[in-house]
Design an enzyme around this catalytic site. Structure first.
Site, PDB file in Angstrom:
ATOM      1  N   ASP A 240      51.649 -39.631  28.210  1.00  0.00           N
ATOM      2  CA  ASP A 240      51.488 -40.983  28.750  1.00  0.00           C
ATOM      3  C   ASP A 240      52.299 -41.098  30.032  1.00  0.00           C
ATOM      4  O   ASP A 240      53.530 -40.943  30.017  1.00  0.00           O
ATOM      5  CB  ASP A 240      51.963 -42.030  27.738  1.00  0.00           C
ATOM      6  N   LEU A 241      51.647 -41.380  31.147  1.00  0.00           N
ATOM      7  CA  LEU A 241      52.287 -41.388  32.451  1.00  0.00           C
ATOM      8  C   LEU A 241      53.486 -42.328  32.483  1.00  0.00           C
ATOM      9  O   LEU A 241      53.355 -43.530  32.217  1.00  0.00           O
ATOM     10  CB  LEU A 241      51.277 -41.796  33.529  1.00  0.00           C
ATOM     11  N   ASP A 242      54.653 -41.766  32.810  1.00  0.00           N
ATOM     12  CA  ASP A 242      55.891 -42.524  32.978  1.00  0.00           C
ATOM     13  C   ASP A 242      56.267 -43.334  31.736  1.00  0.00           C
ATOM     14  O   ASP A 242      56.901 -44.389  31.829  1.00  0.00           O
ATOM     15  CB  ASP A 242      55.798 -43.463  34.193  1.00  0.00           C
ATOM     16  N   GLU A 243      55.883 -42.847  30.555  1.00  0.00           N
ATOM     17  CA  GLU A 243      56.162 -43.578  29.323  1.00  0.00           C
ATOM     18  C   GLU A 243      57.067 -42.796  28.376  1.00  0.00           C
ATOM     19  O   GLU A 243      57.305 -43.228  27.250  1.00  0.00           O
ATOM     20  CB  GLU A 243      54.841 -43.900  28.597  1.00  0.00           C
TER      21      GLU A 243
END
EC number: 3.5.1.10
Length: 298
Positions: A240-243
């Site tokens: 999950d992008l930047d998560e």
């Protein structure tokens, strides 16, 4: 029950009689008697605890502990004893020589500030990593790696070659026996498969105070919103992008007079600080995963 031996330390066995400073990190379901059992076991093995931190998370029901201990016991005996204890308490654990430099690959694109900072800290400030390679999808920073005497690997990435580029990265990680990968402003989105393969072993610096201003051009987004604080977030990478689980964040106060380029300049310093702390804490086994959160023993 699952036991985890820290990568790269299997050859770090010490003969009985030679004192070694060890660091033990563990997590398990919380219950009475864990600290007593760990401390008692280490005492039985002749260990002297020099540092101990622990935390019980009421949300996850897990207990986390980090212990540094001096002992003349061999690695084999410590592993055997800890494996028995881990079976009893359903522990996940790592054992490593305290201060051992963790073999690390840095990944970059064209921004040099985080690369310069980590290379300098390794060389001059005792950052406990052994940077074994710099990998980039561009050649702009090859001279920086050469200045510090670090091998540079150009692995170009296009939409059509992404799978091959990631396969090459994994080959390098295996060939170099790398334990940690650091995205020091590597401006490519990694695949879910790669993130899963390197789960818990890959750290990113995002030039924003997550969860605000994710994705591209966060400083321009921040300027447009008239923020009073800018920041940076160092986190583990997930699909999950930047998560991913956050390890460290840092901020600088700004006001309405700052232009976007001012925010970028200030932000780069924040990025360096946050990333360096996250890398240090990971290499010192101070960061333990707690689901999508982290427990950091500073």
């Amino acid at each position: 029950m699952r036991t985890v031996a820290t990568p790269g330390t299997s050859a770090a066995t010490r003969e009985h009689g030679e004192t070694t400073h060890w660091v033990l990190s563990l997590s398990c379901p919380d219950r009475p008697g864990i600290v007593h059992a760990v401390a008692g076991l280490l005492a039985e093995l002749g260990g002297n605890i020099t540092e101990s931190q622990q935390f019980g998370d009421p949300l996850s029901g897990l207990f986390f502990m980090r212990v540094q201990v001096e002992a003349a016991t061999s690695r084999e005996l410590l592993d055997e004893a800890l494996a028995v204890l881990a079976e009893e308490f359903s522990m996940t654990w790592t054992l490593d020589v305290a201060g051992r430099r963790m073999r690390t690959v840095l990944m970059v694109s064209t921004a040099a500030h985080c690369l310069h900072d980590l290379l300098f800290r390794q060389q001059s400030e005792g950052l406990p990593v052994d940077i074994v390679a710099v990998v980039s999808n561009h050649t702009a920073l090859a001279d920086v790696a050469a200045f510090y005497g670090i091998p540079f690997h150009h692995v170009p990435v296009t939409r059509d070659t992404k799978a091959e580029a990631e396969a090459r990265l994994l080959e390098l990680v295996e060939e170099l026996d790398a334990e940690l990968v650091v995205l020091a402003r590597y401006m490519q989105i990694l695949s879910d498969d790669l993130c899963r393969t390197l789960a818990g072993r890959i750290i990113n610096i995002h030039h924003s105070f997550l969860p605000s201003f994710k994705g591209a051009r966060p400083y321009a987004q921040a300027h447009d919103r008239g923020v009073k604080l800018i920041g940076a977030t160092a986190h583990y990478v997930t699909g999950d992008l930047d998560e991913g689980p956050i390890i460290e964040q840092d901020v600088e106060r700004v006001d309405h007079s700052k232009k976007v380029e001012d925010l970028v300049a200030l932000g780069q310093d924040v990025e360096r600080r946050a990333l360096a702390r996250a890398v240090r804490w990971h290499a010192e086994h101070r960061v333990l995963l707690d689901g999508h959160r982290t427990i950091v023993f500073r």
